[in-house]
Design a protein around this motif. Structure first.
Motif, PDB file in Angstrom:
ATOM      1  N   GLU A  94       0.835  -1.206   0.000  1.00 43.76           N
ATOM      2  CA  GLU A  94       0.000   0.000   0.000  1.00 43.76           C
ATOM      3  C   GLU A  94       0.870   1.256   0.000  1.00 43.76           C
ATOM      4  O   GLU A  94       0.665   2.173  -0.791  1.00 43.76           O
ATOM      5  N   HIS A  97       2.400   1.609  -3.461  1.00 47.12           N
ATOM      6  CA  HIS A  97       1.485   2.005  -4.530  1.00 47.12           C
ATOM      7  C   HIS A  97       1.134   3.484  -4.484  1.00 47.12           C
ATOM      8  O   HIS A  97       1.005   4.121  -5.524  1.00 47.12           O
ATOM      9  N   HIS A  98       1.004   4.018  -3.291  1.00 42.98           N
ATOM     10  CA  HIS A  98       0.594   5.411  -3.182  1.00 42.98           C
ATOM     11  C   HIS A  98       1.777   6.328  -2.934  1.00 42.98           C
ATOM     12  O   HIS A  98       1.707   7.253  -2.145  1.00 42.98           O
ATOM     13  N   GLY A 102       5.410   3.942  -6.709  1.00 41.65           N
ATOM     14  CA  GLY A 102       4.296   3.182  -7.257  1.00 41.65           C
ATOM     15  C   GLY A 102       3.763   3.792  -8.535  1.00 41.65           C
ATOM     16  O   GLY A 102       3.439   3.072  -9.490  1.00 41.65           O
TER      17      GLY A 102
END
Lengths: 180, 180, 180, 180
Positions: A94, A97-98, A102
DNA sequence: GATGAATGAGCGTTCATTCAT
DNA sequence: GATGAATGAACGCTCATTCAT
């Protein structure tokens, strides 16, 4: 990489200074820099490693001979179960990805047309066969997978307690979202 | 708060030093600390402000008399369009959600049962009426909204070019995911 | 800048970490960075300051009406005396000249034709009048001034004990080196 | 030592980490430490080697039977030509001279009365014969040689383009500086 | 109430040196 | 004798926060 993943998972990239990574890994800072050029490099390689692990997990018991729907359900369920069983891995994912990492990674995926993963292959097959909505691949992927990851997050944070049955029903929802 | 939002959106929390926020806002650092106790405080209040703006947007032209499905489609579309039309707001939202701030905020929501927003009310109504799957509220919310935000992100980053028609079809997918 | 100059003079650029400069200056590291963008910036500005001081020293009692020879002797003597009387300044100068900073600085001087200093003006006048050897300006400058600085160094390091009389004879040697 | 010299010449002492020296030399770091106790030791020995090479160069075609002036001109010219033809050697020399190493080395020379080199012998002879100014040996040496090295530097850095004729006239200037 | 200079702990990264193999 | 992985102190620089003005 394990130390880095854990610390990033727990505290974000800022909460994972190299000195702390080194300490948790039981080595000196300098040693990390022997194997990774920069902190960025460490993060990116850690992610690549994690992704590889997840894909290999998906390939286990992959229902090769079954219809596309079943393949999707297998993949989505596997992903969700993987994340739930390895909260650190999910949380790292997570964070990655952010973050700019990412974004760059996804950009490469989308524009580089690196469609080699089973996921991308499966979706392209589904689009060709016309069994999913006529929407851009990227949109289909989000409809199908972003709830999976979001649910994993909620479970890990204790916002829900997912069980096998609920997971099954949820991923069927994901399939309905994209299926024609 | 505008300055903070823009800088966080552009560069993440680390790319928004208080001095830079102050400069962009045309005030001194000290002045910020007169109105916000800490940087964290500034961030949290900025988020609250943004959330209020989004909710008020959803209330415009809200189809009060129409079926739940239409209400959901309105909300989801509005959210997606809002994010797309205000990339800074979306990016700030994303940064916030995937940070300790966001986790704490959501925890309060889930466990504090602060179900006062139209979204939560709508979903609880739908659950009572039995027109959505029998899954925990949290799961339904993720199935319904996480793709919306993910798609907004993809659009903003240039991974897809969403148009009204695609948005309509996509949010219908979201509805199918949760609808019984 | 004084703290920086002293430390560089004593220990070279490597022996002048920002933390030590700050300590000697009685401020915090952060404070230095409020006034100088980088360490390089601090060094370059410190040099510029020093150069200004030296030039202003040369202008005192400058023998405006006397022949070029006398002007040169005045300049050379002043430079030597300045260096001897302010060993820190000299040592900083030396460190600077024999570093990338100094090379860049000289390159700008030579190719930028920034001939605004009294020294360059004097030499160009001398060349036009033909009272010095017909050699490139750069060569004449080295013949005339490098011994001056080298002697200052030797004096400061205790390799010779220069007195007024010796200094006079030495700079006359410098003049003979270039005079036709 | 060659590797060390090149790297120091190109990037200064800081730009010549032991690991890089080792790599360029095609050996391991450990191996260097087998032959040189410390980095300082490596530098000092490398300098000694270079100095030996320069002296041996001066001895070639040394005009044994000619007057002192000719001997000086030979030495100065040889030094200048050597530096120009081997810029790496010159640059290393410069780095060395203007560092604590160089100061210590010169101190030993001056106070240890290690006057064994042809240069020192020549000058002492000249002083005894009274054909040079009555100034301390150290001063004479600077008057005579510092311009030579400075000119070499300017040539290497591209500030002048020296040719044989100019070199001849320049070193004659050096002689005039010290000659009675 | 507003200012912005000052603080200093903390970060990512480097590199001389050691020592088990 | 040679190797090169490991060490960790040190460096340049940043930034949330304070407080005298």
């Amino acid at each position: 990489m394990t130390a880095a993943m854990e610390l990033v998972a727990e505290n974000g990239f800022h909460g994972a200074p190299m000195a702390m990574v080194a300490e948790r890994a039981g080595v000196s800072v300098g040693t990390i820099y022997r194997y990774f050029e920069t902190k960025d490099d460490l993060i990116v390689e850690t992610y690549a490693d994690l992704e590889r692990r997840i894909y290999s997990c998906m390939l286990e018991k992959f229902p090769d001979k079954r219809p596309i729907r079943d393949k999707f359900l297998h993949i989505a369920k596997t992903l969700l179960l993987y994340c739930i069983s390895r909260p650190m891995d999910y949380k790292f994912l997570e964070q990655f990805h952010h973050s700019p990492y990412g974004t760059a990674h996804k950009r490469e995926r989308v524009f580089g047309k690196k469609c080699d993963s089973i996921v991308w292959k499966l979706f392209q097959e589904a689009m060709v066969e016309g069994i999913v909505e006529d929407l851009p691949l990227v949109v289909l992927l989000e409809l199908a997978f972003s709830p999976v990851l979001a649910m994993a997050r909620d479970h890990i944070l204790g916002f829900v307690e997912l069980d096998e049955e609920m997971i099954g029903r949820a991923v069927e929802g994901c399939w309905r979202a994209i299926a024609r």
